[in-house]
Design a protein around this motif. Structure first.
Motif, mmCIF file in Angstrom:
data_model
loop_
_atom_site.group_PDB
_atom_site.id
_atom_site.type_symbol
_atom_site.label_atom_id
_atom_site.label_comp_id
_atom_site.label_asym_id
_atom_site.label_seq_id
_atom_site.Cartn_x
_atom_site.Cartn_y
_atom_site.Cartn_z
ATOM 1 N N SER A 214 0.828 -1.214 0.000
ATOM 2 C CA SER A 214 0.000 0.000 0.000
ATOM 3 C C SER A 214 0.855 1.253 0.000
ATOM 4 N N ALA A 215 1.935 1.222 0.783
ATOM 5 C CA ALA A 215 2.729 2.440 0.958
ATOM 6 C C ALA A 215 3.494 2.790 -0.316
ATOM 7 N N ASP A 216 3.648 1.837 -1.232
ATOM 8 C CA ASP A 216 4.495 2.083 -2.407
ATOM 9 C C ASP A 216 3.694 2.225 -3.692
ATOM 10 N N ALA A 217 2.383 2.400 -3.544
ATOM 11 C CA ALA A 217 1.510 2.382 -4.713
ATOM 12 C C ALA A 217 1.903 3.395 -5.766
ATOM 13 N N GLU A 218 2.408 4.547 -5.335
ATOM 14 C CA GLU A 218 2.687 5.613 -6.296
ATOM 15 C C GLU A 218 4.099 5.550 -6.864
ATOM 16 N N LYS A 219 4.857 4.518 -6.515
ATOM 17 C CA LYS A 219 6.231 4.442 -7.016
ATOM 18 C C LYS A 219 6.279 3.731 -8.357
ATOM 19 N N LEU A 220 7.324 4.045 -9.125
ATOM 20 C CA LEU A 220 7.551 3.335 -10.384
ATOM 21 C C LEU A 220 8.259 2.016 -10.082
ATOM 22 N N PRO A 221 8.105 1.022 -10.963
ATOM 23 C CA PRO A 221 8.773 -0.273 -10.714
ATOM 24 C C PRO A 221 10.271 -0.117 -10.460
#
Ligand SMILES: Nc1ncnc2c1ncn2[C@@H]1O[C@H](COP(=O)(O)OP(=O)(O)OP(=O)(O)O)[C@@H](O)[C@H]1O
Ligand SMILES: [Mg+2]
Lengths: 256, 342
Positions: free
Chosen positions: A133-140
């Protein structure tokens, strides 16, 4: 028993461009089970999976997936099939230009009539299930390899497809995360009745999740054993199967 | 080691003994090359029907030697003869052509679908790609246009002046830039910048299975990746070509201004030689170049093979194909426009 098989291979051969990697494959996957494809590195596990997910035409024999003969299927039948499967690739294969959330949302955008906020909510829920959830906005490229794998699983499960194919989901994960992952697969399997085909050679993982398994062998170019892991360990006399299930090297097995 | 290998192994190869014992009691350590040599000796002796015994060696050493000796070498790849090479080349080219026909067909089908339902096009992608391929190319295209306009004027001016027709250079520059060089320079820049970028992007996606992932989602890579790139290129390239043309004419004037020609006179001369149709013709050319370059780039990307060099190869192929296509189609269109009397 035969009627509830969701995948059936009869004398099937798989490989690339006229060059068979595995031949004489005979096994079926039953609806609702967790089926493990195991075997040494390079034996053709990913090749079996590429065939089952309709990216590689079978080279011979019969491969039935959810009632469709893959060798004879029309383009429309294949397209319909593809919407009923979820796939996680060995390399993750997340779309590099999209955030994790967008990656999971993409299949929802294309194939559901949900409104955009609803799509986002569903995608967030899937990411939460795999603990991202905490990394949803990150790129792969901004998350670790293990996190990419988890996001790829979330994407594979986005459409709640009845069959999910996972290629080495726990390879390279630490033992704790790996165990959590297995728990996740087990709970999705019992909760949603999703059929899982999991490629892995991690024994602890196989012991935890596999209903049944097939072991392939690179030298003999075919499947050497099919059955429940415990059954195989106790009853199968094939030295290579024993070596695999008891984590011995073949030369060690030959000596003792 | 090399001397030992050649000496001992060759001696044994010439006359393999039936029974051999190597005394290893005084050996305290052995490295990988040593093990390989022992294995080679063992293999030679075994081939002659004899046996090799390692005396006083630890059991593991014996086992590793046996394992190396027993591992069957794959048959060496046959060197390929010239005729076979030609055959492989022809088959490769035929396959390539087949792929290309398939790709063109897929693009045609997707374009028709896009025309019927413009809503299905991923306009957001088109916009971001257009910004990337168009906006970022403005500076380099304008610069090249200016320099080339300048050079042509500079090089032709003396010849024209010999005949006292220095002001004709304005006409030459106008015609050359508007009808020919503006679109051509833009096309070549496009091939070098965007053709390679498209091939590398799609190639990387092929290598990392992202294209496979799209397919298994039931998403057509052509609709999803190729059409937006083609559209973006077709929107931006004619505009870039216009800038390039303008700067090229300006470059030409920079030279002529040095001879004392007034701006108004220059514009009047240029206008006498070219009209709206010429300008339009240049734009059409640029649009066609965009279609071909973007198509070649994407096709090359989707045909990327395996291995670390594959993406680079695809990018190179895209640039070469792009430039060749631009120049070829320029010739064909020039001829067509001539036939049509434009
Ligand atoms: N695209 C390809 N074209 C031709 N041969 C291939 C291709 N991909 C894999 N192979 C060959 O097929 C064989 C099986 O490969 P595959 O990827 O299925 O192995 P795997 O069992 O998944 O191994 P790993 O556990 O290392 O992932 C290998 O010998 C490989 O060389
Ligand atoms: Mg694999």
């Amino acid at each position: 028993m035969a009627t509830d098989a969701i995948i059936t291979l009869k004398d099937a051969a798989v490989g690339y461009g006229g060059e068979p990697v595995l031949t004489g494959l005979n096994f079926s996957v039953r609806r609702g089970e967790i089926f493990v494809v195991a075997g040494g590195s390079g034996c053709g596990k990913s090749t079996i999976m590429r065939t089952l997910i309709t990216l590689l035409p079978p080279m011979g024999g019969q491969v039935m997936l959810d009632g469709v003969d893959l060798a004879r299927a029309t383009g429309d039948e294949i397209n319909a099939l593809r919407r009923r499967i979820g796939v996680m690739y060995q390399s993750g294969a997340l779309f590099g230009g999209l955030t994790l959330l967008e990656n999971v949302r993409l299949p929802l955008e294309e194939f559901t009539a949900l409104s955009t906020p609803a799509q986002t909510a569903v995608a967030r829920a899937k990411l939460a299930v795999v603990g991202l959830s905490a990394d949803a906005e990150k790129l792969p490229s901004e998350v670790s390899g293990g996190m990419q794998k988890r996001a790829a699983v979330a994407r594979a499960l986005a459409l709640d497809a009845p069959i999910a194919f996972l290629d080495e989901p726990t390879a390279g994960l630490d033992p704790v995360t790996s165990a959590e992952f297995d728990e996740l697969i087990l709970s999705l399997n019992s909760l949603l009745g999703t059929t899982f085909v999991v490629v892995t050679h991690e024994l602890p993982s196989i012991e935890r999740i596999a209903t049944r398994m097939v072991i392939c062998d690179r030298r003999r170019k075919t499947a050497v054993a099919i059955g429940a892991p415990r059954e195989l360990r106790e009853q199968c006399t094939d030295p290579e199967v024993q070596a695999f299930l008891n984590r011995r090297s073949m030369s060690g097995a030959g000596q003792s | 080691m090399a001397a030992l290998w050649d000496g001992v192994v060759e001696t044994i190869r010439q006359a393999p003994p039936r029974q051999a014992v190597i005394d290893m009691t005084k050996v305290s350590r052995v490295d990988g090359a040593g093990l390989a040599m022992l294995a080679e000796i063992s293999r030679i002796i075994a081939a002659g029907g004899g046996t090799l015994r390692l005396e006083g060696a630890p059991a593991e050493a014996g086992r590793i030697v046996d394992q190396i000796a027993a591992s069957a070498l794959p048959p060496a790849r046959q060197p390929v003869g010239a005729i076979e090479q030609i055959g492989c080349g022809v088959i490769g080219a035929a396959n390539h052509l087949g792929d290309l026909v398939e790709f063109t067909g897929a693009v045609a089908i997707s374009s028709r679908a896009a025309l019927r339902a413009p809503g299905s096009v991923r306009w957001r992608d088109v916009l971001s790609i257009a910004a990337r391929t168009g906006f970022d190319a403005v500076a380099v295209t304008c610069l090249l246009g200016f320099i080339i306009g300048f050079i042509i004027a500079f090089q032709t001016l003396p010849s024209f002046q010999t005949y006292g027709a220095g002001n004709m250079v304005a006409v030459v520059i106008g015609v050359a830039m508007v009808r020919e060089l503006g679109p051509l320079i833009t096309g070549v820049v496009l091939a070098g910048r965007s053709g390679s970028a498209f091939a590398a992007e799609l190639g990387t996606m092929t290598v990392t299975n992202e294209i496979d992932a799209l397919r298994t989602f039931g998403l057509d890579p052509v609709r999803f990746l190729v059409i937006p790139r083609m559209l973006a290129a077709m929107v931006t390239t004619p505009l870039l070509s216009l800038f390039c043309t303008f700067l090229g004419v300006l470059g030409g004037y920079a030279v002529l201004a040095g001879t004392g020609m007034s701006g108004a006179y220059f514009v009047q001369e240029v206008q006498s030689a070219i009209g709206v149709m010429d300008l339009l013709q240049g734009m059409v050319k640029a649009g066609v170049f965009a279609l071909l370059v973007a198509g070649a780039g994407c096709a090359s990307g989707l045909q990327t093979g395996a291995g670390p060099g594959a993406v680079g190869e695809s990018a190179t192929r895209a640039v070469v194909a792009g430039i060749v296509l631009v120049i070829l189609s320029d010739g064909v269109m020039g001829w067509l426009f001539f036939l049509m009397g434009i």
